[in-house]
Write a protein that holds these residues in place. Structure first.
Motif, PDB file in Angstrom:
ATOM      1  N   ASN A  88       0.479  -1.361  -0.045  1.00 18.27           N
ATOM      2  CA  ASN A  88      -0.019  -0.059   0.163  1.00 18.27           C
ATOM      3  C   ASN A  88       0.790   1.691  -0.193  1.00 18.27           C
ATOM      4  N   ARG A  89       2.370   1.105   0.220  1.00 20.16           N
ATOM      5  CA  ARG A  89       2.690   2.161   0.300  1.00 20.16           C
ATOM      6  C   ARG A  89       3.523   2.455  -1.289  1.00 20.16           C
ATOM      7  N   GLY A  90       4.008   1.465  -1.495  1.00 19.55           N
ATOM      8  CA  GLY A  90       4.049   1.462  -2.902  1.00 19.55           C
ATOM      9  C   GLY A  90       2.698   2.405  -4.028  1.00 19.55           C
ATOM     10  N   LEU A  91       1.410   1.131  -3.758  1.00 11.58           N
ATOM     11  CA  LEU A  91       0.549   1.851  -4.249  1.00 11.58           C
ATOM     12  C   LEU A  91      -0.203   3.375  -4.592  1.00 11.58           C
ATOM     13  N   ARG A  92      -0.027   4.119  -3.000  1.00 16.55           N
ATOM     14  CA  ARG A  92       0.230   5.602  -2.353  1.00 16.55           C
ATOM     15  C   ARG A  92       1.315   6.308  -3.703  1.00 16.55           C
ATOM     16  N   ALA A  93       2.051   5.466  -3.497  1.00 18.89           N
ATOM     17  CA  ALA A  93       3.177   6.237  -4.319  1.00 18.89           C
ATOM     18  C   ALA A  93       2.861   6.685  -6.387  1.00 18.89           C
ATOM     19  N   ALA A  94       2.348   5.136  -6.810  1.00 18.28           N
ATOM     20  CA  ALA A  94       1.650   5.343  -8.063  1.00 18.28           C
ATOM     21  C   ALA A  94       1.048   6.426  -7.840  1.00 18.28           C
ATOM     22  N   LEU A  95       0.651   6.006  -7.213  1.00 20.46           N
ATOM     23  CA  LEU A  95      -0.701   7.169  -7.318  1.00 20.46           C
ATOM     24  C   LEU A  95      -0.411   8.894  -7.369  1.00 20.46           C
ATOM     25  N   LEU A  96      -0.009   8.785  -6.508  1.00 22.43           N
ATOM     26  CA  LEU A  96       0.865  10.105  -6.605  1.00 22.43           C
ATOM     27  C   LEU A  96       1.485  11.123  -7.779  1.00 22.43           C
ATOM     28  N   SER A  97       1.661  10.123  -7.859  1.00 20.33           N
ATOM     29  CA  SER A  97       2.899   9.971  -9.363  1.00 20.33           C
ATOM     30  C   SER A  97       1.604  10.905 -10.933  1.00 20.33           C
ATOM     31  N   TYR A  98       0.680  10.518 -10.684  1.00 19.74           N
ATOM     32  CA  TYR A  98      -0.544  11.107 -11.357  1.00 19.74           C
ATOM     33  C   TYR A  98      -1.121  12.462 -11.375  1.00 19.74           C
ATOM     34  N   ARG A  99      -1.550  13.528 -11.742  1.00 15.62           N
ATOM     35  CA  ARG A  99      -2.670  14.428 -10.964  1.00 15.62           C
ATOM     36  C   ARG A  99      -3.538  13.702 -11.486  1.00 15.62           C
ATOM     37  N   ASP A 100      -4.795  13.157  -9.992  1.00 13.79           N
ATOM     38  CA  ASP A 100      -6.097  13.133  -9.706  1.00 13.79           C
ATOM     39  C   ASP A 100      -5.371  11.337  -9.915  1.00 13.79           C
ATOM     40  N   GLY A 101      -4.420  10.712  -9.915  1.00 12.19           N
ATOM     41  CA  GLY A 101      -4.554   9.363  -9.506  1.00 12.19           C
ATOM     42  C   GLY A 101      -5.154   8.534  -9.030  1.00 12.19           C
ATOM     43  N   ALA A 102      -5.589   9.084  -8.152  1.00 15.27           N
ATOM     44  CA  ALA A 102      -6.641   7.857  -7.274  1.00 15.27           C
ATOM     45  C   ALA A 102      -8.093   8.103  -7.446  1.00 15.27           C
ATOM     46  N   LYS A 103      -8.448   9.208  -8.459  1.00 15.10           N
ATOM     47  CA  LYS A 103     -10.070   9.007  -8.930  1.00 15.10           C
ATOM     48  C   LYS A 103      -9.666   8.206 -10.107  1.00 15.10           C
ATOM     49  N   VAL A 104      -8.407   8.393 -11.185  1.00 18.94           N
ATOM     50  CA  VAL A 104      -8.723   7.454 -12.281  1.00 18.94           C
ATOM     51  C   VAL A 104      -8.566   6.158 -11.440  1.00 18.94           C
ATOM     52  N   PHE A 105      -7.885   5.376 -10.484  1.00 19.48           N
ATOM     53  CA  PHE A 105      -7.453   4.104 -10.672  1.00 19.48           C
ATOM     54  C   PHE A 105      -9.346   3.793  -9.323  1.00 19.48           C
ATOM     55  N   SER A 106      -9.941   4.135  -8.779  1.00 18.81           N
ATOM     56  CA  SER A 106     -10.705   3.995  -8.145  1.00 18.81           C
ATOM     57  C   SER A 106     -12.654   4.471  -8.482  1.00 18.81           C
ATOM     58  N   GLY A 107     -12.527   2.664  -8.432  1.00 10.67           N
ATOM     59  CA  GLY A 107     -13.570   2.020  -9.289  1.00 10.67           C
ATOM     60  C   GLY A 107     -13.011   1.652 -10.511  1.00 10.67           C
TER      61      GLY A 107
END
Length: 216
Positions: A88-107
């Motif tokens: 989950n540390r790795g997932l957070r780092a990956a999502l933060l490497s893109y603007r709105d990365g978490a919104k893209v990944f969510s769902g």
């Protein structure tokens, strides 16, 4: 004189272009029309590959995960606690490497099974430690949801790293909330110490999983 050939349009090229454009315009500005312009094609050409924007987001999330794995991916050794922390540390780092990365990944639904090996390995580590499969599934999914939700909030406050959105200056917030001293003082913890907050949140969840299921 040779003419420049346009790269063959396929899902991988479109998703890679979309991720590059995402960092410039954010999710709200990411349209199929904007991607087509970036690729120098007509927008209808993209509909041969993606029937709608969600289908594109699914492919973008898949590409994000593919890149995360290429850079190391979730660990394949260690205790179940260590593996959940590292994954989950790795997932957070990956999502933060893109603007709105978490919104893209969510769902989003990953469009291949490349993630299944990592999921299998983490679930197996929990089952071998003493969880039954439903408990292992709930535990890993709960921590995953925390990570995606945490980064969604983090990027909502800091759409661009280091640049908080208007209204989230901690000192201004404290002044506005002077009649509520505890809430005002909590601003630093809530909106500035994301690294520490994420780490503490993960450890709280893992301690709760241990206590709930009795597996240390």
């Amino acid at each position: 004189m040779a003419t420049q050939r346009t790269p063959k349009l396929d899902k991988r090229l479109v998703s890679e272009t979309a991720l590059r454009l995402l960092n410039e315009v954010g999710l709200d500005g990411l349209t199929l029309r904007a991607i087509a312009k970036e690729l120098d094609v007509q927008a209808p050409a993209l509909y041969w590959h993606f029937k709608n924007k969600q289908a594109l987001l699914d492919e973008m999330a898949t590409e994000m995960y593919r890149r995360m794995v290429a850079e190391g991916g979730p660990p394949r050794a260690g205790t179940w606690q260590e593996r959940l922390l590292a994954a989950n540390r790795g997932l957070r780092a990956a999502l933060l490497s893109y603007r709105d990365g978490a919104k893209v990944f969510s769902g989003s639904r990953l469009t291949n099974t490349e993630h299944a090996a990592d999921q299998e390995a983490i679930l197996r580590s929990l089952v071998e430690a003493g969880f039954d499969l439903p408990q292992a599934a709930r535990a890993t999914f709960t921590v995953f949801l925390f990570t995606v939700g945490f980064v969604t909030e983090e990027q909502g406050v800091h759409p661009v790293p280091g640049e908080p959105r208007e209204g989230y200056d901690v000192e201004e917030r404290a002044a506005r909330m002077a009649d509520f001293p505890l809430a005002a003082a909590a601003g630093t913890e809530l909106f500035e110490t994301y690294d520490e907050g994420f780490e503490e949140g993960l450890r709280l969840l893992i301690a709760g999983i241990e206590a709930r299921y009795g597996v240390a």
